[in-house]
Design an enzyme around this catalytic site. Structure first.
Site, PDB file in Angstrom:
ATOM      1  N   HIS A  64     -31.401  -7.006  12.260  1.00  0.00           N
ATOM      2  CA  HIS A  64     -30.023  -7.490  12.304  1.00  0.00           C
ATOM      3  C   HIS A  64     -29.791  -8.391  11.089  1.00  0.00           C
ATOM      4  CE1 HIS A  64     -32.542 -10.418  14.380  1.00  0.00           C
ATOM      5  NE2 HIS A  64     -31.738 -11.334  13.862  1.00  0.00           N
ATOM      6  N   ALA A  65     -28.553  -8.789  10.913  1.00  0.00           N
ATOM      7  CA  ALA A  65     -28.181  -9.735   9.869  1.00  0.00           C
ATOM      8  C   ALA A  65     -27.265 -10.774  10.507  1.00  0.00           C
ATOM      9  CB  ALA A  65     -27.497  -9.020   8.712  1.00  0.00           C
TER      10      ALA A  65
END
Length: 149
Positions: free
Chosen positions: A64-65
């Site tokens: 994820h970011a």
């Protein structure tokens, strides 16, 4: 929130590196317009700069970011890799199951991660997902777990 809808599931996907696996999970998120294209690059850069911190369980990665990197809607995509890939985690390598996570806020990040944790809390669910042959198998596993989309 989009939690593992059929359109965001890919089974038996061939990759040769962690970056390709991350991009495959990100491509499913982007295809359903839950992220912008910059989010995928941010996911890969997070892996390169911070390592395999998101390999949360044996064989399971949740790349994820940050929400500000291009998350448009909270969602989880899923890619079952055709062959396991080494991400560089000391205890949880190699990875076979990749869940791409997008969260539009920090609160939603925690909520969607809790929901994923509930799904994966049963080790037999992880084993069944590793052995699934197609999207229908994955849908049945999710339904049997009692998870709602």
């Amino acid at each position: 929130m989009k939690f593992l809808p059929e359109e965001m599931i890919n089974v038996q996907h061939p990759v040769s590196s962690p970056e390709e696996a991350i991009r495959a999970a990100g491509d499913l998120l982007e295809k359903e317009k839950t992220i912008s294209s910059s989010y995928i690059q941010a996911m890969v850069e997070a892996y390169i700069s911070q390592g395999a911190y998101f390999v949360l369980a044996p064989g399971v990665a949740v790349p994820h970011a940050r929400p500000q990197d291009g998350a448009l809607e909270s969602a989880i995509s899923f890619v079952q890799l055709e062959e396991p890939v080494v991400f560089g985690h000391s205890t949880n390598d190699p990875v076979t199951l990749v869940f791409g996570l997008s969260a539009a806020s920090n609160d939603e990040h925690l909520h969607i991660l809790q929901k994923l944790t509930m799904l994966l809390n049963d080790p037999s669910t992880i084993e069944h997902m590793k052995k699934a042959q197609n999207v229908e198998d994955i849908k049945k596993i999710i339904q049997r777990s009692g998870m709602k989309k």
